[in-house]
Design an enzyme around this catalytic site. Structure first.
Site: not given
Length: 281
Positions: A11, A15-17, A42, A112, A130, A159, A187
């Protein structure tokens, strides 16, 4: 200098990457003397965006980054990797049933997991970011039977960081002076942040955090609710998800898993922030 570690981020155009890659590349995770090769995976429609990410990484001129592989091919991505940040997952869209989300993620993490089993190093460390992270980690581990189950983990560190920060702010101390906060559960909005075993340094003295706060009502109500609903609150304020803090938590998670945590009293941090997924046949 050590041999480069091969670090996969799935990914990688997301955004996170985008926040994660710079921290990994500049040595925040594996150390300032550990070179790395970044492998960015990706889906085919995101290759154009990913090329832009690679341009930025090149422009950062990070000395520890000895190579960048940009691909949508699973064999190329997973071959010989030492560490995997599994960030990519199917997001839940408006009107989507949970069963539809799970079905889509089963396909992703099955493929994966099989690629890990076939191409990755057998001592690879796999962090699933993810969501739903625990379910995705379980699926991934199931389809990579040749890799030890303890090498798979689902991220709960975000968290923990949130809970630690709330306690620190409540007591007026730096975040680094609070430790041993535990997160029970997944989570999600059903998780339970626990400070019964947490410690805080106040005036040079280590104290029990629960006793230092001296407010049972806050700890049992607002504190728990805030941690549980923090992600939704950030989306409401930003109109986007908490990418920066999630990336930081992923870096914290792998750093402590890879290097170990500092000794601070009897440190639970390395146990409970990692949330290992152990599976039995």
């Amino acid at each position: 200098m050590a041999e480069p570690l091969k670090v996969l981020v799935t990914g990688a155009a997301g955004q996170i990457a985008y926040s994660l890659l710079f921290s990994v590349g500049k040595g925040d995770v594996f150390g300032q003397d550990q070179p790395i090769i970044l492998v960015l995976l990706d889906i085919p429609p995101m290759m154009g965006v990913l090329e832009g990410v690679v341009m930025e990484l090149n422009d950062c001129s990070l000395p520890l980054v000895k190579g960048i592989i940009c691909t949508h091919d699973l064999e190329e991505a997973f071959t010989g990797i030492d560490v995997a940040f599994m960030v990519g997952a199917m997001p839940r869209r408006e009107g989507m049933e949970r069963k539809d989300l799970l079905k889509a993620n089963v396909k992703i993490f099955k493929q994966q997991g099989e690629a890990l089993d076939k191409f990755a190093k057998k001592d690879v460390k796999v962090l699933v970011v993810g969501n739903p992270a625990n379910t995705n980690a379980c699926i991934c581990a199931k389809y990579a039977p040749s890799i030890p189950k303890e090498n798979f983990s689902a991220m709960t560190r975000l968290d923990q960081n949130r809970a630690q920060s709330l306690v620190a702010n409540r007591l007026g101390v730096p975040n680094s002076d609070v430790w041993n906060v535990i997160i029970w559960g997944n989570h999600s909005s059903t998780q339970f942040p626990d400070v019964q075993h947490a410690k805080v340094k106040i005036g040079g003295e280590d104290k029990n955090a629960f006793e230092a706060v001296k407010d049972d009502s806050w700890l049992k109500n607002e504190f728990v609710s805030t941690v549980q609903k923090r992600g939704a609150a950030i989306i409401a304020a930003r109109k986007l998800s908490s990418a920066m803090s999630a990336a930081k938590a992923a870096c914290d998670h792998i750093r402590d898993w890879w290097n170990g945590t500092q000794e601070v009293g009897f440190n639970f941090q390395s146990i409970f922030s990692i949330n290992l997924i152990f599976l039995k046949n």
